[in-house]
Design an enzyme around this catalytic site. Sequence first.
Site, PDB file in Angstrom:
ATOM      1  N   HIS A   1      -4.274  -3.450  -0.543  1.00  0.00           N
ATOM      2  CA  HIS A   1      -4.093  -2.157  -1.215  1.00  0.00           C
ATOM      3  C   HIS A   1      -2.835  -1.526  -0.629  1.00  0.00           C
ATOM      4  O   HIS A   1      -2.908  -0.740   0.318  1.00  0.00           O
ATOM      5  CB  HIS A   1      -5.301  -1.251  -1.001  1.00  0.00           C
ATOM      6  CG  HIS A   1      -6.567  -1.780  -1.586  1.00  0.00           C
ATOM      7  ND1 HIS A   1      -7.220  -2.875  -1.087  1.00  0.00           N
ATOM      8  CD2 HIS A   1      -7.287  -1.355  -2.659  1.00  0.00           C
ATOM      9  CE1 HIS A   1      -8.292  -3.116  -1.824  1.00  0.00           C
ATOM     10  NE2 HIS A   1      -8.367  -2.209  -2.782  1.00  0.00           N
TER      11      HIS A   1
ATOM     12  N   SER B   1       2.090   1.082   4.793  1.00  0.00           N
ATOM     13  CA  SER B   1       1.748  -0.158   5.509  1.00  0.00           C
ATOM     14  C   SER B   1       2.693  -1.325   5.173  1.00  0.00           C
ATOM     15  O   SER B   1       3.053  -2.089   6.076  1.00  0.00           O
ATOM     16  CB  SER B   1       0.288  -0.533   5.256  1.00  0.00           C
ATOM     17  OG  SER B   1       0.001  -0.574   3.872  1.00  0.00           O
TER      18      SER B   1
ATOM     19  N   GLU C   1      -0.977  -4.163  -5.369  1.00  0.00           N
ATOM     20  CA  GLU C   1      -1.088  -2.750  -5.748  1.00  0.00           C
ATOM     21  C   GLU C   1      -1.375  -2.683  -7.242  1.00  0.00           C
ATOM     22  O   GLU C   1      -0.621  -3.253  -8.038  1.00  0.00           O
ATOM     23  CB  GLU C   1       0.211  -2.002  -5.392  1.00  0.00           C
ATOM     24  CG  GLU C   1       0.293  -0.585  -5.915  1.00  0.00           C
ATOM     25  CD  GLU C   1      -0.889   0.303  -5.526  1.00  0.00           C
ATOM     26  OE1 GLU C   1      -1.258   0.353  -4.339  1.00  0.00           O
ATOM     27  OE2 GLU C   1      -1.462   0.944  -6.432  1.00  0.00           O
TER      28      GLU C   1
ATOM     29  N   ASP D   1      -5.702  -7.113  -8.511  1.00  0.00           N
ATOM     30  CA  ASP D   1      -6.804  -6.559  -7.721  1.00  0.00           C
ATOM     31  C   ASP D   1      -6.791  -7.246  -6.347  1.00  0.00           C
ATOM     32  O   ASP D   1      -7.026  -8.451  -6.248  1.00  0.00           O
ATOM     33  CB  ASP D   1      -8.111  -6.863  -8.474  1.00  0.00           C
ATOM     34  CG  ASP D   1      -9.328  -6.318  -7.754  1.00  0.00           C
ATOM     35  OD1 ASP D   1      -9.298  -6.225  -6.502  1.00  0.00           O
ATOM     36  OD2 ASP D   1     -10.305  -5.986  -8.437  1.00  0.00           O
TER      37      ASP D   1
ATOM     38  N   ASP E   1      -7.246  -1.533   2.701  1.00  0.00           N
ATOM     39  CA  ASP E   1      -7.127  -0.071   2.816  1.00  0.00           C
ATOM     40  C   ASP E   1      -7.266   0.588   1.442  1.00  0.00           C
ATOM     41  O   ASP E   1      -6.313   1.186   0.927  1.00  0.00           O
ATOM     42  CB  ASP E   1      -5.749   0.237   3.452  1.00  0.00           C
ATOM     43  CG  ASP E   1      -5.471   1.728   3.571  1.00  0.00           C
ATOM     44  OD1 ASP E   1      -6.437   2.497   3.672  1.00  0.00           O
ATOM     45  OD2 ASP E   1      -4.281   2.107   3.563  1.00  0.00           O
TER      46      ASP E   1
HETATM   47  N1  SAM Z   1      -2.118   0.814   2.606  1.00  0.00           N
HETATM   48  C1  SAM Z   1      -1.260   1.905   2.179  1.00  0.00           C
HETATM   49  C2  SAM Z   1      -0.574   2.495   3.387  1.00  0.00           C
HETATM   50  O1  SAM Z   1      -1.154   2.522   4.478  1.00  0.00           O
HETATM   51  O2  SAM Z   1       0.572   2.925   3.256  1.00  0.00           O
HETATM   52  C3  SAM Z   1      -2.023   2.966   1.432  1.00  0.00           C
HETATM   53  C4  SAM Z   1      -2.878   2.442   0.345  1.00  0.00           C
HETATM   54  S1  SAM Z   1      -3.769   3.654  -0.550  1.00  0.00           S
HETATM   55  C5  SAM Z   1      -4.945   4.225   0.584  1.00  0.00           C
HETATM   56  C6  SAM Z   1      -4.714   2.652  -1.634  1.00  0.00           C
HETATM   57  C7  SAM Z   1      -3.911   2.035  -2.759  1.00  0.00           C
HETATM   58  O3  SAM Z   1      -4.696   1.025  -3.401  1.00  0.00           O
HETATM   59  C8  SAM Z   1      -3.541   3.006  -3.873  1.00  0.00           C
HETATM   60  O4  SAM Z   1      -2.139   2.980  -4.039  1.00  0.00           O
HETATM   61  C9  SAM Z   1      -4.250   2.487  -5.121  1.00  0.00           C
HETATM   62  O5  SAM Z   1      -3.487   2.640  -6.307  1.00  0.00           O
HETATM   63  C10 SAM Z   1      -4.419   1.028  -4.789  1.00  0.00           C
HETATM   64  N2  SAM Z   1      -5.569   0.335  -5.418  1.00  0.00           N
HETATM   65  C11 SAM Z   1      -6.763   0.839  -5.805  1.00  0.00           C
HETATM   66  N3  SAM Z   1      -7.611  -0.160  -6.161  1.00  0.00           N
HETATM   67  C12 SAM Z   1      -6.933  -1.322  -5.982  1.00  0.00           C
HETATM   68  C13 SAM Z   1      -7.280  -2.708  -6.121  1.00  0.00           C
HETATM   69  N4  SAM Z   1      -8.510  -3.080  -6.522  1.00  0.00           N
HETATM   70  N5  SAM Z   1      -6.347  -3.639  -5.800  1.00  0.00           N
HETATM   71  C14 SAM Z   1      -5.106  -3.282  -5.401  1.00  0.00           C
HETATM   72  N6  SAM Z   1      -4.723  -1.980  -5.228  1.00  0.00           N
HETATM   73  C15 SAM Z   1      -5.623  -1.025  -5.514  1.00  0.00           C
END
Ligand code: SAM
Length: 328
Positions: free
Chosen positions: A42, A135, A153, A181, A202
């Site tokens: 994520h 991240s 993402e 995903d 995350d």
């Molecule tokens: N890891 C990042 C950081 O520390 O900078 C922050 C990530 S943020 C908490 C979560 C992200 O996951 C969001 O941008 C959201 O759009 C994305 N997201 C949500 N569900 C997802 C999935 N099933 N697979 C991939 N990305 C997803």
Amino acid sequence: MFSYRHAFHAGNHADVLKHTTLIALMKYLTQKDTALTVIDTHAGAGLYRLDGDYTETSGEAQEGIFRLLSEPKAAAAPVKKAPAATKTAAAGGAKPAAAPGWAPALQDYIDLLRGLNPQFAETGDIAHLKIYPGSPFIEQQFLSGRDKLKLFELHPTDFKSLSGNIEQLGVGRQVAVSREDGFEALKTFLPPPARRAMVLCDPSYEMKSDYGRVATCMADAVKRFATGTYVVWYPIIPRPEAHDLPRKLKTLAVKAGRSWLNAALTVKSSKLTTDTTGEVIRPGLPASGMFVINPPHTLKAELQAALPQMVALLGQDRNAGFTLEHGG
Ligand code: SAM
């Protein structure tokens, strides 16, 4: 479609905990000669502006990175020596006591911010702290030529920003960005070619189902590749699924015979309050944690030094504190 955008939260207290831990992990894991595969399920947008509309609207960075850096004297002072027990709590508003300067893990985090913000590095003035790394950028900074980074993402806007931000680095195929995903995609990368991997999971936990998906995804990952380092960020909020997640991860690690570490940082009470007009005030995120399966042996000591400083500088009331547990 999701409404969560990490730009509102970039540099908040949860990011301080998450990214300090991530830096300590990346620094250790990239010291070996064998190639490392890093998978960020994520990823978010990769880079954020701290002077942009999102950040300024939410004000979360003010309670996080800006608060951490705005009291240099406090940081240059005291770190409480943690007791030998595996569980440590610094609550009751007690300020840490003794040891000069930043803990090494926090120093590395601040150095990384300085690298991205030359004017801040030059002047030390937090008004010049304008760029905040997500991240993916933190992970990328530590890679050497043999390592690979896979980023996932789903949000179309954040995916576009992430792709553009990564492209600017000019690192070619070392970093791959996919609009997939992350929970599902992880399966296809385990075990990694050189049998060394770190996974950051995350999610935004915007959907209640994320809690269950994290636990299932981690159980599956450990089955596929038992020796990987698995890192999960989770919110600590009054909701049963949130409460259960670290317990589930601990059970999974213990059953699989893997070592684990669980670090949690609380900055304020989770209680609702009312203002003078009787309007209910929600406290925002009061606490969060990082659960690591197969942590490097150095991580506990790194966090034991850094967490009391985070409590001292980010704590907002007498509920502020930390816990650090490990096993296996
Ligand atoms: N890891 C990042 C950081 O520390 O900078 C922050 C990530 S943020 C908490 C979560 C992200 O996951 C969001 O941008 C959201 O759009 C994305 N997201 C949500 N569900 C997802 C999935 N099933 N697979 C991939 N990305 C997803």
